[in-house]
Motif scaffolding. Structure first.
Motif, short mmCIF file in Angstrom:
data_model
loop_
_atom_site.label_atom_id
_atom_site.label_comp_id
_atom_site.label_asym_id
_atom_site.label_seq_id
_atom_site.Cartn_x
_atom_site.Cartn_y
_atom_site.Cartn_z
N GLY A 62 0.81 -1.22 0.00
CA GLY A 62 0.00 0.00 0.00
C GLY A 62 0.84 1.26 0.00
N LYS A 63 1.96 1.23 0.73
CA LYS A 63 2.83 2.41 0.81
C LYS A 63 3.51 2.72 -0.51
N GLN A 64 3.54 1.72 -1.39
CA GLN A 64 4.13 1.93 -2.71
C GLN A 64 3.07 2.10 -3.80
N GLY A 65 1.79 2.15 -3.41
CA GLY A 65 0.73 2.38 -4.37
C GLY A 65 0.06 1.13 -4.90
N ARG A 66 0.35 -0.03 -4.30
CA ARG A 66 -0.29 -1.28 -4.72
C ARG A 66 -1.38 -1.62 -3.70
N HIS A 67 -2.61 -1.40 -4.11
CA HIS A 67 -3.72 -1.46 -3.17
C HIS A 67 -4.69 -2.61 -3.47
N THR A 68 -5.60 -2.82 -2.54
CA THR A 68 -6.69 -3.77 -2.76
C THR A 68 -7.74 -3.08 -3.63
N GLU A 69 -8.68 -3.85 -4.12
CA GLU A 69 -9.74 -3.29 -4.94
C GLU A 69 -10.63 -2.33 -4.15
N HIS A 70 -10.57 -2.42 -2.83
CA HIS A 70 -11.45 -1.60 -2.00
C HIS A 70 -11.13 -0.11 -2.09
N LEU A 71 -9.87 0.23 -2.31
CA LEU A 71 -9.52 1.65 -2.36
C LEU A 71 -10.22 2.34 -3.53
N GLY A 72 -10.35 1.66 -4.65
CA GLY A 72 -11.01 2.25 -5.81
C GLY A 72 -12.44 2.66 -5.50
N TYR A 73 -13.15 1.84 -4.75
CA TYR A 73 -14.52 2.17 -4.39
C TYR A 73 -14.58 3.36 -3.42
N ILE A 74 -13.61 3.42 -2.51
CA ILE A 74 -13.55 4.55 -1.59
C ILE A 74 -13.35 5.85 -2.37
N LEU A 75 -12.39 5.85 -3.28
CA LEU A 75 -12.08 7.06 -4.03
C LEU A 75 -13.22 7.45 -4.97
N ALA A 76 -13.91 6.47 -5.53
CA ALA A 76 -15.04 6.77 -6.41
C ALA A 76 -16.10 7.58 -5.69
N GLU A 77 -16.32 7.24 -4.43
CA GLU A 77 -17.29 7.98 -3.62
C GLU A 77 -16.73 9.29 -3.12
N MET A 78 -15.51 9.25 -2.62
CA MET A 78 -14.90 10.42 -1.99
C MET A 78 -14.58 11.52 -2.99
N GLN A 79 -14.18 11.14 -4.20
CA GLN A 79 -13.71 12.12 -5.17
C GLN A 79 -14.75 12.52 -6.21
N PHE A 80 -15.94 11.95 -6.14
CA PHE A 80 -16.91 12.17 -7.21
C PHE A 80 -17.22 13.64 -7.45
N LEU A 81 -17.53 14.38 -6.39
CA LEU A 81 -17.97 15.77 -6.56
C LEU A 81 -16.89 16.62 -7.22
N GLN A 82 -15.65 16.49 -6.74
CA GLN A 82 -14.58 17.31 -7.28
C GLN A 82 -14.27 16.97 -8.73
N ARG A 83 -14.38 15.70 -9.07
CA ARG A 83 -14.09 15.29 -10.44
C ARG A 83 -15.25 15.61 -11.38
N ALA A 84 -16.47 15.59 -10.86
CA ALA A 84 -17.64 15.92 -11.68
C ALA A 84 -17.74 17.42 -11.91
N TYR A 85 -17.33 18.20 -10.89
CA TYR A 85 -17.40 19.65 -10.97
C TYR A 85 -16.04 20.23 -10.59
N PRO A 86 -15.05 20.15 -11.46
CA PRO A 86 -13.70 20.61 -11.13
C PRO A 86 -13.67 22.04 -10.61
N GLY A 87 -12.96 22.22 -9.51
CA GLY A 87 -12.80 23.55 -8.96
C GLY A 87 -13.98 24.05 -8.16
N ALA A 88 -14.98 23.22 -7.97
CA ALA A 88 -16.18 23.65 -7.23
C ALA A 88 -15.82 23.97 -5.79
N SER A 89 -16.46 24.95 -5.20
CA SER A 89 -16.25 25.31 -3.82
C SER A 89 -17.56 25.75 -3.22
N TRP A 90 -17.64 25.72 -1.87
CA TRP A 90 -18.89 26.09 -1.19
C TRP A 90 -19.07 27.60 -1.26
#
Length: 284
Positions: A256-284
């Motif tokens: 993991g420390k070298q960037g080799r992860h389980t499949e679970h990280l992809g699902y975490i990032l898909a949820e966590m990063q969705f808003l920023q990637r869908a609306y780049p630069g968006a802010s409150w």
């Protein structure tokens, strides 16, 4: 630090820059040769707290009791706050125009440096608590050592984070003991949880070139120095909890420390990063 009214003023950015300028000089920030390792190490620190914080936040509204629900949410908030400090410093070291938010929301899975242990699914509460305890025991010793870092900025962040992580360890240790030495069912669940996550714990102490570089610079301790301290805490708590330490290889899962992860990280990032990637630069 500006008051709340000050933070809402148009010159908030100027106030922040002035506060940063007043911080202790850190010679490591200008060390070009050290920059790649220092940046990578800071991302490891930030990614660990970010991914675990996100995992724990998934319990919000789903805890078995109101007190536990609130406690999990508060722990997650503590970790996300630590992420802001670690990744903020990482962005300064990199000096490439990226912010802590950019590092959190605009990196792909292979660029994340968190431990595999922390991206594992929550499972039942036993798995969540056992994962938390085993990491807390390591996190506490690491932050304690980092308070003596040759980097003033790292030492400052560690001192702030240690206050929160001390409570995290106290709480998770207490719950492991209460449930491990509780009912027949709670004991069985905690033992099953320990057996499940144990093979992922050794990665915390698996040093590579990055760990060696920051240790040589005096920024971080040798990971081998933390292992006996962690083992002592774990052995004591597991004994009180009447749980048996697995005889399986505790370092079977690494990378993991070298960037080799389980499949679970992809699902975490898909949820966590969705808003920023869908609306780049968006802010409150």
């Amino acid at each position: 630090m500006p008051s709340l009214p000050d933070a809402a003023m148009p010159d908030a950015a100027a106030l922040a820059q002035r506060a940063a300028a007043e911080q202790a000089h850190d010679p490591h920030l200008a060390d070009v040769a050290l920059k790649p390792a220092f940046f990578d190490w800071l991302c490891r620190m930030g990614d660990n707290s970010l991914i675990l914080g996100h995992r724990i936040s998934e319990w919000c509204g789903h805890g078995p009791a109101l007190e536990e629900d609130i406690a999990q949410a508060n722990t997650a908030l503590d970790l996300i706050g630590q992420t802001q400090m670690w990744l903020g410093l990482a962005a300064e070291v990199e000096d490439a125009g990226r912010s802590a938010d950019d590092l959190a929301y605009l990196r792909d899975a292979m660029k994340f440096r968190n431990l595999k242990l922390l991206e594992l699914p929550n499972g039942d509460l036993a798995v969540t608590l056992m994962r938390q305890f085993l990491f807390d025991a390591f996190h506490f010793e690491l932050l304690t050592a980092l308070c003596r870092s040759s980097s003033p900025r790292v030492a400052e962040i560690a001192a702030k984070a240690l206050k929160e992580v001390s409570y995290h360890l106290e709480r998770s240790s207490d719950l492991v003991v209460r449930l491990g030495d509780g009912t027949e069912e709670s004991h069985a669940r905690m033992q099953a949880a320990l057996d499940k996550v144990w093979p992922y714990t050794g990665e915390m102490f698996a040093a590579d070139g990055v760990d060696e570089a920051v240790a040589k610079a005096g920024i971080a301790p040798e990971l081998s120095e933390l292992l006996p301290l962690w083992q002592r805490t774990v052995a004591q708590v597991l004994s009180e909890a009447t749980l048996s330490q697995p005889d399986r290889d505790f370092a079977a899962q690494k990378g993991g420390k070298q960037g080799r992860h389980t499949e679970h990280l992809g699902y975490i990032l898909a949820e966590m990063q969705f808003l920023q990637r869908a609306y780049p630069g968006a802010s409150w």
